[in-house]
Design a protein around this motif. Structure first.
Motif, PDB file in Angstrom:
ATOM      1  N   ILE A  51      53.017 -18.949 -92.417  1.00 46.67           N
ATOM      2  CA  ILE A  51      52.721 -20.339 -92.764  1.00 46.67           C
ATOM      3  C   ILE A  51      51.443 -20.395 -93.607  1.00 46.67           C
ATOM      4  O   ILE A  51      50.366 -20.049 -93.131  1.00 46.67           O
ATOM      5  CB  ILE A  51      52.542 -21.218 -91.503  1.00 46.67           C
ATOM      6  CG1 ILE A  51      53.691 -21.031 -90.512  1.00 46.67           C
ATOM      7  CG2 ILE A  51      52.346 -22.679 -91.895  1.00 46.67           C
ATOM      8  CD1 ILE A  51      55.051 -21.426 -90.993  1.00 46.67           C
ATOM      9  N   ILE A  52      51.589 -20.833 -94.841  1.00 51.19           N
ATOM     10  CA  ILE A  52      50.447 -21.044 -95.729  1.00 51.19           C
ATOM     11  C   ILE A  52      49.880 -22.439 -95.482  1.00 51.19           C
ATOM     12  O   ILE A  52      48.682 -22.636 -95.345  1.00 51.19           O
ATOM     13  CB  ILE A  52      50.849 -20.909 -97.215  1.00 51.19           C
ATOM     14  CG1 ILE A  52      51.399 -19.512 -97.497  1.00 51.19           C
ATOM     15  CG2 ILE A  52      49.696 -21.260 -98.141  1.00 51.19           C
ATOM     16  CD1 ILE A  52      50.402 -18.394 -97.381  1.00 51.19           C
ATOM     17  N   GLN A  53      50.770 -23.404 -95.416  1.00 50.32           N
ATOM     18  CA  GLN A  53      50.366 -24.785 -95.140  1.00 50.32           C
ATOM     19  C   GLN A  53      51.502 -25.454 -94.389  1.00 50.32           C
ATOM     20  O   GLN A  53      52.673 -25.287 -94.737  1.00 50.32           O
ATOM     21  CB  GLN A  53      50.098 -25.533 -96.446  1.00 50.32           C
ATOM     22  CG  GLN A  53      49.638 -26.954 -96.223  1.00 50.32           C
ATOM     23  CD  GLN A  53      49.314 -27.655 -97.538  1.00 50.32           C
ATOM     24  OE1 GLN A  53      49.481 -27.103 -98.614  1.00 50.32           O
ATOM     25  NE2 GLN A  53      48.865 -28.886 -97.439  1.00 50.32           N
ATOM     26  N   GLY A  54      51.148 -26.180 -93.343  1.00 48.55           N
ATOM     27  CA  GLY A  54      52.159 -26.898 -92.583  1.00 48.55           C
ATOM     28  C   GLY A  54      52.190 -26.487 -91.132  1.00 48.55           C
ATOM     29  O   GLY A  54      51.286 -25.822 -90.623  1.00 48.55           O
ATOM     30  N   CYS A  55      53.266 -26.871 -90.472  1.00 55.17           N
ATOM     31  CA  CYS A  55      53.422 -26.634 -89.039  1.00 55.17           C
ATOM     32  C   CYS A  55      54.911 -26.511 -88.738  1.00 55.17           C
ATOM     33  O   CYS A  55      55.712 -27.308 -89.234  1.00 55.17           O
ATOM     34  CB  CYS A  55      52.806 -27.786 -88.254  1.00 55.17           C
ATOM     35  SG  CYS A  55      52.817 -27.596 -86.463  1.00 55.17           S
ATOM     36  N   LEU A 163      47.092 -31.342 -81.429  1.00 52.49           N
ATOM     37  CA  LEU A 163      47.317 -32.622 -80.759  1.00 52.49           C
ATOM     38  C   LEU A 163      47.647 -33.744 -81.740  1.00 52.49           C
ATOM     39  O   LEU A 163      48.416 -34.644 -81.408  1.00 52.49           O
ATOM     40  CB  LEU A 163      46.120 -32.995 -79.894  1.00 52.49           C
ATOM     41  CG  LEU A 163      45.827 -32.029 -78.745  1.00 52.49           C
ATOM     42  CD1 LEU A 163      44.594 -32.466 -77.988  1.00 52.49           C
ATOM     43  CD2 LEU A 163      47.016 -31.891 -77.826  1.00 52.49           C
ATOM     44  N   GLN A 164      47.075 -33.720 -82.929  1.00 51.07           N
ATOM     45  CA  GLN A 164      47.346 -34.759 -83.921  1.00 51.07           C
ATOM     46  C   GLN A 164      48.536 -34.416 -84.808  1.00 51.07           C
ATOM     47  O   GLN A 164      49.067 -35.278 -85.489  1.00 51.07           O
ATOM     48  CB  GLN A 164      46.101 -34.980 -84.791  1.00 51.07           C
ATOM     49  CG  GLN A 164      44.872 -35.394 -84.020  1.00 51.07           C
ATOM     50  CD  GLN A 164      45.116 -36.624 -83.163  1.00 51.07           C
ATOM     51  OE1 GLN A 164      45.700 -37.589 -83.612  1.00 51.07           O
ATOM     52  NE2 GLN A 164      44.687 -36.570 -81.910  1.00 51.07           N
ATOM     53  N   ARG A 165      48.961 -33.168 -84.808  1.00 53.27           N
ATOM     54  CA  ARG A 165      50.000 -32.716 -85.731  1.00 53.27           C
ATOM     55  C   ARG A 165      51.388 -32.638 -85.113  1.00 53.27           C
ATOM     56  O   ARG A 165      52.381 -32.671 -85.819  1.00 53.27           O
ATOM     57  CB  ARG A 165      49.631 -31.335 -86.280  1.00 53.27           C
ATOM     58  CG  ARG A 165      48.366 -31.363 -87.100  1.00 53.27           C
ATOM     59  CD  ARG A 165      47.959 -30.010 -87.556  1.00 53.27           C
ATOM     60  NE  ARG A 165      48.793 -29.541 -88.635  1.00 53.27           N
ATOM     61  CZ  ARG A 165      48.584 -28.417 -89.292  1.00 53.27           C
ATOM     62  NH1 ARG A 165      47.562 -27.643 -88.966  1.00 53.27           N
ATOM     63  NH2 ARG A 165      49.378 -28.055 -90.272  1.00 53.27           N
ATOM     64  N   VAL A 166      51.434 -32.480 -83.799  1.00 53.75           N
ATOM     65  CA  VAL A 166      52.704 -32.238 -83.112  1.00 53.75           C
ATOM     66  C   VAL A 166      53.138 -33.506 -82.387  1.00 53.75           C
ATOM     67  O   VAL A 166      52.351 -34.080 -81.623  1.00 53.75           O
ATOM     68  CB  VAL A 166      52.538 -31.072 -82.111  1.00 53.75           C
ATOM     69  CG1 VAL A 166      53.772 -30.898 -81.261  1.00 53.75           C
ATOM     70  CG2 VAL A 166      52.206 -29.788 -82.861  1.00 53.75           C
ATOM     71  N   PRO A 167      54.376 -33.966 -82.608  1.00 50.64           N
ATOM     72  CA  PRO A 167      54.848 -35.147 -81.870  1.00 50.64           C
ATOM     73  C   PRO A 167      54.755 -34.932 -80.356  1.00 50.64           C
ATOM     74  O   PRO A 167      54.937 -33.818 -79.852  1.00 50.64           O
ATOM     75  CB  PRO A 167      56.309 -35.275 -82.314  1.00 50.64           C
ATOM     76  CG  PRO A 167      56.348 -34.629 -83.664  1.00 50.64           C
ATOM     77  CD  PRO A 167      55.364 -33.490 -83.567  1.00 50.64           C
ATOM     78  N   GLN A 168      54.468 -36.009 -79.658  1.00 50.38           N
ATOM     79  CA  GLN A 168      54.223 -35.944 -78.227  1.00 50.38           C
ATOM     80  C   GLN A 168      55.389 -35.323 -77.463  1.00 50.38           C
ATOM     81  O   GLN A 168      55.180 -34.524 -76.553  1.00 50.38           O
ATOM     82  CB  GLN A 168      53.927 -37.358 -77.710  1.00 50.38           C
ATOM     83  CG  GLN A 168      53.486 -37.389 -76.269  1.00 50.38           C
ATOM     84  CD  GLN A 168      52.874 -38.710 -75.900  1.00 50.38           C
ATOM     85  OE1 GLN A 168      51.984 -39.198 -76.568  1.00 50.38           O
ATOM     86  NE2 GLN A 168      53.361 -39.294 -74.829  1.00 50.38           N
ATOM     87  N   TYR A 169      56.632 -35.647 -77.823  1.00 48.63           N
ATOM     88  CA  TYR A 169      57.764 -35.116 -77.063  1.00 48.63           C
ATOM     89  C   TYR A 169      57.891 -33.601 -77.243  1.00 48.63           C
ATOM     90  O   TYR A 169      58.317 -32.896 -76.336  1.00 48.63           O
ATOM     91  CB  TYR A 169      59.069 -35.835 -77.419  1.00 48.63           C
ATOM     92  CG  TYR A 169      59.704 -35.414 -78.728  1.00 48.63           C
ATOM     93  CD1 TYR A 169      60.697 -34.437 -78.751  1.00 48.63           C
ATOM     94  CD2 TYR A 169      59.320 -35.979 -79.933  1.00 48.63           C
ATOM     95  CE1 TYR A 169      61.289 -34.045 -79.944  1.00 48.63           C
ATOM     96  CE2 TYR A 169      59.901 -35.600 -81.124  1.00 48.63           C
ATOM     97  CZ  TYR A 169      60.892 -34.631 -81.126  1.00 48.63           C
ATOM     98  OH  TYR A 169      61.470 -34.251 -82.304  1.00 48.63           O
ATOM     99  N   MET A 170      57.490 -33.079 -78.415  1.00 46.09           N
ATOM    100  CA  MET A 170      57.529 -31.629 -78.638  1.00 46.09           C
ATOM    101  C   MET A 170      56.446 -30.933 -77.816  1.00 46.09           C
ATOM    102  O   MET A 170      56.686 -29.884 -77.221  1.00 46.09           O
ATOM    103  CB  MET A 170      57.335 -31.301 -80.119  1.00 46.09           C
ATOM    104  CG  MET A 170      58.489 -31.669 -80.987  1.00 46.09           C
ATOM    105  SD  MET A 170      58.101 -31.206 -82.703  1.00 46.09           S
ATOM    106  CE  MET A 170      59.374 -32.116 -83.561  1.00 46.09           C
ATOM    107  N   LEU A 171      55.254 -31.508 -77.806  1.00 45.21           N
ATOM    108  CA  LEU A 171      54.160 -30.938 -77.028  1.00 45.21           C
ATOM    109  C   LEU A 171      54.501 -30.952 -75.543  1.00 45.21           C
ATOM    110  O   LEU A 171      54.299 -29.949 -74.840  1.00 45.21           O
ATOM    111  CB  LEU A 171      52.859 -31.702 -77.281  1.00 45.21           C
ATOM    112  CG  LEU A 171      51.642 -31.212 -76.505  1.00 45.21           C
ATOM    113  CD1 LEU A 171      51.353 -29.740 -76.784  1.00 45.21           C
ATOM    114  CD2 LEU A 171      50.432 -32.073 -76.828  1.00 45.21           C
TER     115      LEU A 171
END
Length: 190
Positions: A51-55, A163-171
């Motif tokens: 991963i160069i950029q992203g998630c 925490l700011q990048r991943v949707p709550q249901y995925m976390l």
């Protein structure tokens, strides 16, 4: 893009001069839009993705159509299904871009030839694989040995950027509980 990868590799294994040019010929730059699948369950995994950029995330879908997130990857992390990649068997997992993502892709059928040209990469991938295994084992320990709140607090301390990048249901899925439970934990924390 190669410069980010070579800088990352050199943290673990020194590279000879010209290594970036060699890497450039063996890796492919790929862009994925948010929600695109890099790998679909049931297909054979054919590559490692840097991963160069992203998630991105690795997840599987249960018989009850529930998504179970197993792994996240952000900048300077690799993501793949090692079992499928090495065995040639269909993957049980999906790999999905959570954000628009730029990757450098190393296809399995080119990997051995690249390792012959840059043997330092075998050391690099050994170290990366050991770290990935250690993290997976630690995650299992936390899932079975800690409360939901302890798992959340530990994750929050180790990976605050997620925490700011991943949707709550995925976390919540990754931490082994429901999105509703995660909402309650977050509400307590203020």
């Amino acid at each position: 893009m190669i410069s980010e990868l070579t800088a990352h590799i050199e943290k673990f294994a020194p590279l000879p001069e010209g290594a970036g040019d060699i890497l450039q010929t063996y890796l492919e730059r790929r862009s994925y839009r948010r929600k695109d699948l890099l790998l679909r369950a049931g297909h054979i995994c054919t590559a490692n993705y840097f991963i160069i950029q992203g998630c991105c995330r690795t997840f599987q879908v249960t018989e009850k159509d529930t998504e179970l997130t197993n792994h996240f990857a952000i900048e300077n992390w690799w993501i793949t299904d090692y079992f499928s990649l090495e065995s040639g068997k269909p993957s049980a997992y999906n790999i999905q871009a959570i954000e628009d993502t730029e990757c450098m892709v190393l296809y399995r059928d080119r990997q051995d030839e690249l390792f012959e040209k840059l043997p330092q990469l075998e050391r690099y991938f050994r170290i990366i694989s050991q770290r990935a295994l250690a993290a997976a084992l630690q995650r299992v320990t936390y899932i079975f040995g800690n409360t939901g709140e302890e798992r959340y607090d530990h994750f929050r301390q180790l990976f605050p950027g997620f925490l700011q990048r991943v949707p709550q249901y995925m976390l919540a899925s990754y931490l082994g509980f429901t999105a509703e439970f995660l909402s309650r934990i977050r509400a307590k924390r203020g």
